[in-house]
Design an enzyme around this catalytic site. Structure first.
Site, short mmCIF file in Angstrom:
data_model
loop_
_atom_site.label_atom_id
_atom_site.label_comp_id
_atom_site.label_asym_id
_atom_site.label_seq_id
_atom_site.Cartn_x
_atom_site.Cartn_y
_atom_site.Cartn_z
N ASP A 199 103.74 21.98 39.38
CA ASP A 199 103.83 21.59 40.80
C ASP A 199 105.28 21.25 41.11
O ASP A 199 106.16 21.35 40.23
CB ASP A 199 102.89 20.41 41.13
CG ASP A 199 102.31 20.56 42.54
OD1 ASP A 199 103.11 20.64 43.49
OD2 ASP A 199 101.07 20.63 42.69
N HIS A 269 104.30 24.96 46.07
CA HIS A 269 104.25 23.95 45.00
C HIS A 269 105.08 24.41 43.79
O HIS A 269 104.67 24.24 42.64
CB HIS A 269 102.80 23.68 44.59
CG HIS A 269 102.02 22.94 45.64
ND1 HIS A 269 102.08 21.58 45.77
CD2 HIS A 269 101.19 23.38 46.62
CE1 HIS A 269 101.28 21.21 46.79
NE2 HIS A 269 100.75 22.28 47.31
N GLU A 333 98.64 25.22 50.46
CA GLU A 333 99.76 24.50 51.07
C GLU A 333 101.11 25.19 50.82
O GLU A 333 102.01 24.59 50.25
CB GLU A 333 99.81 23.07 50.53
CG GLU A 333 98.56 22.29 50.84
CD GLU A 333 98.59 20.88 50.27
OE1 GLU A 333 98.16 19.97 50.98
OE2 GLU A 333 99.04 20.68 49.11
C1 ACM Z 1 95.02 20.73 47.43
O1 ACM Z 1 94.50 19.61 47.51
N1 ACM Z 1 96.25 20.93 47.88
C2 ACM Z 1 94.32 21.85 46.86
#
Ligand code: ACM
Ligand code: ZN
Length: 774
Positions: A199, A269, A333
């Site tokens: 991440d 991410h 995201e």
């Molecule tokens: C997430 O909670 N961004 C999958």
């Protein structure tokens, strides 16, 4: 079922001949998750004396391990050492065996009679789940000898995929801690560890072709304090797993019938990877391993061929480490702001002929291009892809499995498109959320509120799907994001006992689910947590208190209980309760001002103290009627909530407040006899962001007969301004003393939200509590 168990329990005699020592305990099969079928059988009990052996089929290594696990679990529960041995002799022993059942590969049968115990599994995994059921049936008592009543249990899981997700990027956890997480999963019959190993805040897996991913990407220079406060701890933070260590985890999990599914979260991410290889970003950097929480705009450049090579190279090493059929490649995201201005990304859009339409932007379609690339690579290597529900935007990759996290909508849509779905909605299964409303006394969490009861109420099979579509819902998982979970002890606290609720959703048939029954079974599972030394949250052991305004007696009726019927000691004068304080009766009728404090007392310690102030005025617990309806969503105890002596705090969802919506507060209270009054007060709770506004005025009327009313007070208020604060507003209306029996309180809600607000022109909610008449 429990009634039956009780009758069997008295049949168990004590003190017959056996090689047993210490206290005799009785297994009760009251386990979590609830098995499909438990039939008590009156053909003898079996005592687990120390001569009992655990017998497994010769030459089957997994079954030998199963036997060793059972011996280890039994030793933890009883303090006794049980021998294991290869063979087939069931008499006087616990026999583990395999029987074919192609339909239920994880199913098992557990039979107990006077001759012994037999656990028959359709696979080694099935036997393992039978062992878990046996283990959880046995009371945890030091130096004890369990007596098992005759029983036949037939069991198999509802869902094939029973997962727990574990973010080791935001905070790093050691190999030993990951193993402990796996042991916790085994106790709850789970079989998929979704390991979130990359991440923005840290890359945690060695990739030999890209050594800087761990050399640079696994280390951040410091970490923000709290919710992005702008303050930093100044401490370098990092860690990663070598490929050998990751393989060790895979093997450890596999021995417990758990598959590790790694997640390489892309194309968003990725800032930690970009810090190591800045050429993979749209701007070329420089980037740092992120030191704050949130979603970074810096993502993989979708127009750079090196990025495609990078994805292939990383996945090549990942599939070598992780034999799992599924590999998770994220897709959640991913901000598109960098792509919008990146010449390479825009050139790729042109090259692919991507056009925006009324459903998706060009950049959303570009994300699908990247995800499709990942899927194609995985499929070509015999693997399947999982992505978060954002992968629906721009079109799903052809064979993708979707993990629905933003509620269930994505999962429902994916199932309709005939894609497999794993339900992991943040509305029920994000265990980084708070589990108590008393957040001041909780470790800081990301937000939200998901107590055990809410988790338990989750039904993963959406009714809006046809039976054919429902087949695509293959599993359920809880997610554990660790921004605010820096230690393993805290992680356990966030998991337990919510995992107890989770595993019953994953394993048990819906008709077996019953929250009260679950609560009755929970203390026994928690004994296993204690035996394992797990740090679990204790909210479920607190005193729960129900208040009812009793207009007939003019009292507040208080009913207090605990899940295990532990004695509740209370005080009414504000003093801290002790074991010497009075024990609560079934109903405590309160008729005057007091501060109730209550606490459950148990040998292992006292619960937290419950505190509530009860205030009586001339209107408390008097008959009250609503002349306009209360909003159904926020009705709680109904209109009597307004004069039950209990005051709401700044949280409008606690049940102390009731709401009026599209209606006004308009209530009449019967003081039951002519009474002199000169003021009427109440509070409102305002939360403008949630469309909750203050009253637009107040009118008070009085009447001697409940028919003809005379106005004693009336005022109008302007609409709320954008700058007006949220929170509690006290409204006290005073007037010349008047003697009356009936009092009508009328306060209009906001009927047209002002223009400065996003909800302009709509009705607003009005939350009101505690009308006090003096
Ligand atoms: C997430 O909670 N961004 C999958
Ligand atoms: Zn780019």
């Amino acid at each position: 079922m429990r009634k039956l168990l009780k009758t069997v329990a008295v049949v168990i005699t004590t003190g017959w001949l056996c090689s047993c020592s210490g206290e005799k305990t009785e297994a009760n099969y009251q386990v979590i998750p609830a098995p499909q079928e438990i039939v008590m059988a009156a053909n003898g009990d079996f005592t687990l004396g120390s001569g009992v052996k655990i017998v497994y089929p010769e030459g089957n290594e997994a079954m030998r391990r199963n036997a060793e696990y059972l011996a280890e679990y039994l030793q933890k529960a009883t303090g006794k050492v049980y021998q294991t041995m290869a063979g087939t002799e069931g008499k006087g022993n616990i026999l583990l065996q395999l029987v074919a059942d192609a339909e239920k590969p994880e199913g098992y049968q557990l039979k107990v009679n006077g001759d012994g115990v037999v656990i028959s599994g359709a696979s080694e995994a099935g036997v393992f789940y039978g062992i878990q059921t046996l283990r959880k049936s046995i009371p945890v008592v030091e130096n004890s000898t369990p007596v098992l009543a005759g029983v036949e249990i037939k069991d198999a899981p509802r869902f094939d995929y029973r997962g727990a997700h574990f973010d080791v990027s935001r905070h790093f956890f050691t190999i030993e801690e990951v193993k402990s997480f796996i042991d916790m999963m085994a106790l709850h019959n789970m079989n998929r560890l979704h390991w979130h190993i990359t991440d923005d805040q840290g890359w945690r897996i060695e990739i030999k072709k890209y050594p800087l991913l761990t050399e640079i990407g696994s280390q951040r220079k410091e970490t923000v304090i709290g919710h992005n406060t702008g303050k930093y701890d100044g401490k370098p933070y990092g860690g990663f797993y070598t490929q050998e260590q990751a393989k060790e985890i895979v093997a450890y999990a596999a021995e417990r019938y758990i598959t590790v599914i790694p997640e390489i979260d892309l194309p968003g991410h990725m800032q930690a990877a970009l810090a190591a290889y800045p050429n993979l970003g749209c701007t070329g950097g420089p980037y740092d391993v992120w030191t704050i929480w949130g979603v970074s705009d810096n993502v993989l450049c979708a127009g750079n061929d090196d990025v495609l090579t990078f994805i292939d190279d990383v996945l090549t090493e990942i599939i070598d480490i992780f034999p799992s059929e599924y590999i998770h490649i994220g897709g959640d995201e991913c901000p598109k702001v960098k792509w919008q201005t990146c010449p390479k990304c825009q050139a790729r859009i042109k090259e692919l002929g991507i056009k925006s339409d009324d459903k998706h932007s060009k950049e959303e379609y570009l994300q699908s291009f990247i995800i499709n690339h990942g899927e194609k690579f995985l499929n070509a290597h015999g693997r399947q892809m999982i992505g978060w529900d954002e992968t629906l935007e721009g079109g799903l990759a052809p064979n993708a499995t979707v993990m629905s996290w933003r509620g269930e909508g994505g999962g429902i849509e994916a199932a309709k498109q005939h894609h497999d779905v794993i339900m992991t909605p943040n509305t029920y299964l994000y265990f980084d959320y708070y589990q108590s409303k008393d957040t001041e006394n909780e470790p800081e969490a990301i937000g939200g509120y998901l107590p055990v009861e809410r988790v338990y109420s989750y039904e993963p099979m959406p009714r809006s799907l046809t039976p054919e579509e429902q087949k695509y819902i293959i599993g359920v998982q809880a997610n554990h994001w660790t921004e605010y979970i820096p230690t393993f002890a805290q992680l356990q606290y966030m998991c337990l006992p919510r995992w107890a609720a989770l595993c019953e959703i994953q394993w048990s048939q819906p008709e077996k689910k019953n929250y009260q029954d679950f609560l009755a079974r929970l203390p026994q599972l928690i004994k296993s947590y204690q035996a394992e030394g797990y740090n679990y949250a204790k909210h479920v052991f607190d005193v729960t208190v129900d208040f009812q305004s009793n207009a007939e007696t003019g009292a507040v009726d208080v009913r207090m209980k605990t899940i295990d019927n532990a004695p509740i000691h209370y005080t009414l004068d504000g003093a801290e309760p002790t074991a010497a304080s009075p024990v609560a009766e079934e109903v405590l009728s309160i008729k005057e001002n007091c501060t109730l404090k209550a606490m459950a007392v148990r040998p292992e310690g006292n619960s937290r103290v419950f505190t509530e102030k009860i205030n009586f005025s001339k209107s408390t617990c008097k008959p009250i009627v609503a002349n306009q309806p209360v909003n159904k969503q926020y009705e709680f105890n109904g209109v009597s909530t307004l004069n039950d002596g209990l005051k709401g705090n700044g949280n409008y969802k606690t049940g102390r407040w009731i709401a009026f919506y599209r209606n006004d507060m308009d209530v009449t209270i019967d003081l039951q006899q002519p009474t002199e009054i000169s003021s009427v007060s109440f509070s409102t709770c305002v939360e403008k962001g949630d469309w909750i506004f203050d009253v637009r005025g107040v009118t008070i009327e009085v009447s001697e007969d409940g028919d003809k009313f005379t106005q004693v007070f009336s005022e109008e208020y302007p609409a709320m301004a954008e700058t007006d604060r949220n929170g509690l507003y006290e409204h006290k209306q005073t007037f010349d003393p008047v003697t009356t029996r009936y009092v009508r309180v009328l306060a209009p809600s906001e009927h047209s939200i002002p223009a400065w607000h996003g909800g302009k022109g709509n009705f607003g909610f009005l939350f009101v509590d505690e009308i006090v008449i003096e």
